[in-house]
Design a protein around this motif. Sequence first.
Motif, PDB file in Angstrom:
ATOM      1  N   GLN A 209       0.833  -1.205   0.000  1.00 35.97           N
ATOM      2  CA  GLN A 209       0.000   0.000   0.000  1.00 35.97           C
ATOM      3  C   GLN A 209       0.867   1.256   0.000  1.00 35.97           C
ATOM      4  N   GLN A 210       1.964   1.220   0.723  1.00 32.95           N
ATOM      5  CA  GLN A 210       2.888   2.350   0.764  1.00 32.95           C
ATOM      6  C   GLN A 210       3.584   2.554  -0.584  1.00 32.95           C
ATOM      7  N   LEU A 211       3.910   1.467  -1.260  1.00 35.47           N
ATOM      8  CA  LEU A 211       4.657   1.549  -2.517  1.00 35.47           C
ATOM      9  C   LEU A 211       3.789   1.909  -3.723  1.00 35.47           C
ATOM     10  N   TRP A 212       2.520   1.523  -3.700  1.00 36.86           N
ATOM     11  CA  TRP A 212       1.675   1.625  -4.894  1.00 36.86           C
ATOM     12  C   TRP A 212       1.663   3.032  -5.501  1.00 36.86           C
ATOM     13  N   PRO A 213       1.390   4.104  -4.749  1.00 35.97           N
ATOM     14  CA  PRO A 213       1.419   5.433  -5.379  1.00 35.97           C
ATOM     15  C   PRO A 213       2.811   5.837  -5.828  1.00 35.97           C
ATOM     16  N   LEU A 214       3.855   5.359  -5.148  1.00 36.34           N
ATOM     17  CA  LEU A 214       5.226   5.699  -5.546  1.00 36.34           C
ATOM     18  C   LEU A 214       5.575   5.059  -6.885  1.00 36.34           C
ATOM     19  N   LEU A 215       5.082   3.847  -7.123  1.00 42.01           N
ATOM     20  CA  LEU A 215       5.360   3.181  -8.392  1.00 42.01           C
ATOM     21  C   LEU A 215       4.843   4.009  -9.565  1.00 42.01           C
ATOM     22  N   ALA A 216       3.709   4.682  -9.366  1.00 43.55           N
ATOM     23  CA  ALA A 216       3.163   5.532 -10.435  1.00 43.55           C
ATOM     24  C   ALA A 216       4.079   6.725 -10.696  1.00 43.55           C
ATOM     25  N   SER A 217       4.598   7.328  -9.636  1.00 44.05           N
ATOM     26  CA  SER A 217       5.473   8.492  -9.830  1.00 44.05           C
ATOM     27  C   SER A 217       6.834   8.089 -10.384  1.00 44.05           C
ATOM     28  N   TRP A 218       7.242   6.838 -10.150  1.00 42.91           N
ATOM     29  CA  TRP A 218       8.535   6.368 -10.669  1.00 42.91           C
ATOM     30  C   TRP A 218       8.446   5.931 -12.127  1.00 42.91           C
ATOM     31  N   ALA A 219       7.239   5.838 -12.666  1.00 46.77           N
ATOM     32  CA  ALA A 219       7.080   5.368 -14.046  1.00 46.77           C
ATOM     33  C   ALA A 219       7.866   6.234 -15.030  1.00 46.77           C
ATOM     34  N   ALA A 220       7.985   7.525 -14.731  1.00 51.97           N
ATOM     35  CA  ALA A 220       8.711   8.429 -15.636  1.00 51.97           C
ATOM     36  C   ALA A 220      10.196   8.082 -15.717  1.00 51.97           C
ATOM     37  N   LEU A 221      10.697   7.310 -14.748  1.00 50.92           N
ATOM     38  CA  LEU A 221      12.114   6.944 -14.733  1.00 50.92           C
ATOM     39  C   LEU A 221      12.372   5.610 -15.425  1.00 50.92           C
ATOM     40  N   VAL A 222      11.337   4.982 -15.937  1.00 54.78           N
ATOM     41  CA  VAL A 222      11.483   3.690 -16.629  1.00 54.78           C
ATOM     42  C   VAL A 222      11.517   3.946 -18.132  1.00 54.78           C
ATOM     43  N   GLN A 223      12.522   3.409 -18.788  1.00 54.64           N
ATOM     44  CA  GLN A 223      12.677   3.580 -20.239  1.00 54.64           C
ATOM     45  C   GLN A 223      12.081   2.370 -20.961  1.00 54.64           C
ATOM     46  N   ILE A 224      11.143   2.636 -21.871  1.00 54.84           N
ATOM     47  CA  ILE A 224      10.537   1.573 -22.676  1.00 54.84           C
ATOM     48  C   ILE A 224      11.330   1.415 -23.972  1.00 54.84           C
ATOM     49  N   LEU A 225      11.723   0.179 -24.260  1.00 57.67           N
ATOM     50  CA  LEU A 225      12.610  -0.126 -25.388  1.00 57.67           C
ATOM     51  C   LEU A 225      12.000  -1.218 -26.254  1.00 57.67           C
ATOM     52  N   PRO A 226      12.555  -1.459 -27.432  1.00 61.84           N
ATOM     53  CA  PRO A 226      12.178  -2.660 -28.186  1.00 61.84           C
ATOM     54  C   PRO A 226      12.497  -3.919 -27.374  1.00 61.84           C
TER      55      PRO A 226
END
Length: 553
Positions: A209-226
Amino acid sequence: MNPLPLHFPELTRDQLNCCETRLEAVEQWLQHLPLAHPPASAEKLNTLLQEFNQLRLLPPRRLEWLDKIAPVAVHTLGELDQGPHLHQEGELSQQLQEQLAQSYKRCINDLLALRDQLPTPILARSLLASLHAALLHGGALILRACKLSVAAPEYSWPELNLLYHIASQSRLQHKKIQQQQPNTCEAAYLQVVLLGLIQAETLRPDELQQLWPLLASWAALVQILPADAPERLFQVVTNNGWQPQRSQPLEQQPTERDLGLNTLALTSQLSEHLQQGNDPLGNRLIQHLLACLGEPQERSSPRVASSGDIQLALGLRSVHYHLNNRQPFETLIAGQNFKVNTQNNPFIKEDQPDPWASAPDAVENKSIGTLAIIELDTEVSTSVENALDRRYPIHQLQLVNTSATGYCLLWPGQAPPQLRTGELIALQERTGTPWQPGMIRWIRDVKEGQQLGIERLGGRLQPCAIKPVIKIGPPADYLPGFLLPELKVLGVPASVITPLLPFKEGQKVEVSSKPQGVQRARLAELLSSPGEFQQFSLENIGHDDLRSFGLIS
């Protein structure tokens, strides 16, 4: 027919049963929901949405109705998720959340079917809102499955990947729809993808529960690649059912829906937080994230010096007592001794006249069928609790260091003789917080006492009583054990923890637990035997079903 491979019902209705088929009537119906009683509200909303999802409506009109229904349903889900019977209410929440997800998936399907007939602004706005909502509700289904060990739909990962693919193909994945995170379709998708990568089955519900909203804010730091990019650390590919996993050699040419992921920017930021200290997540949880999301290393769990006290319950029976809310092991088996077949017994059938009703002491009889209410002396009850607390004490230990997978603890002074490697333990970081099961990996003598290496064990341990089924000879006695529910959405099987003896692979067992009662199963495969306990995977036998344990969907 559904043009898209998404799950929702066919359109077979022209009107609703629960109210008139007008938006104003639906709004009035919503105002009369028993919101003070969330389970009742959820049942009514579930019925409404089942009918609504079969109602013939144009997609913009359907979205207009959902703008009124969804906020009430989401509020009800929030109340259910804080209820006292989380597993039972969790299943009800899953049903309601899936109905909401189906509503938005129906909108997506119909919008794409009518894309040549709708004005471009209306199509883009409606499709963006529907995709974002469907991704949010699909992610919430997986989150609740991880937190409460309830079932999520088997098609969750493929559908989430397809929804994100539709958003990307429509160039809507980066369009902001709200201020609150996740504010884009890509953020909503990566939030649940990250959840699938952090070994959620090993984390407590409060940590998730503590991590769930943080995972959304960290999405910008994940690079999507082929999917075949050499710098990918993780992948979401067809042959794994689009469930996120660490990168592996591809068995076939990647499809246009397959993805690669690089999380180095995220782990770099997490490392900075770890070095700074005093992060609300705590060192151990950050280390866990680094081990799950970083590059694979020979030692993926570096130790970080820690201080403070931590509480420990030592041994399988002691862990059982404390995880069973300080109730003795016998409470899980005593109830079966009072089960009486009233079907053919004229003396205790409730609809039969009582021949002793006129007895002088009948007025004082507070019988409730098969067992009279007994008023216990409070002082006696308290003395029993005190005796059990002395038998299963809580030990105060000191933190030495932490890692993603466990702790190094100091047991000051003389340790008890049952302190040994391979022993089951439970840890409590603060009084009132959930117990975390673990196992002693190593012990070494130091000047101040003994240092213990503790490995955290994942899963929600449900205390039970278990015994082998013996065909010849007297029946075996029940022994304490723990059920671990299946997390199918993460590929984790249902299992059970038992004492060393007399359990073995292939054996039929009888398991008694609350509130499921007594059921039979087979110990299918020995998963681990670290020293003082064993863990087996479970499988069905005969007419008994692991569903009755609440272990699988």
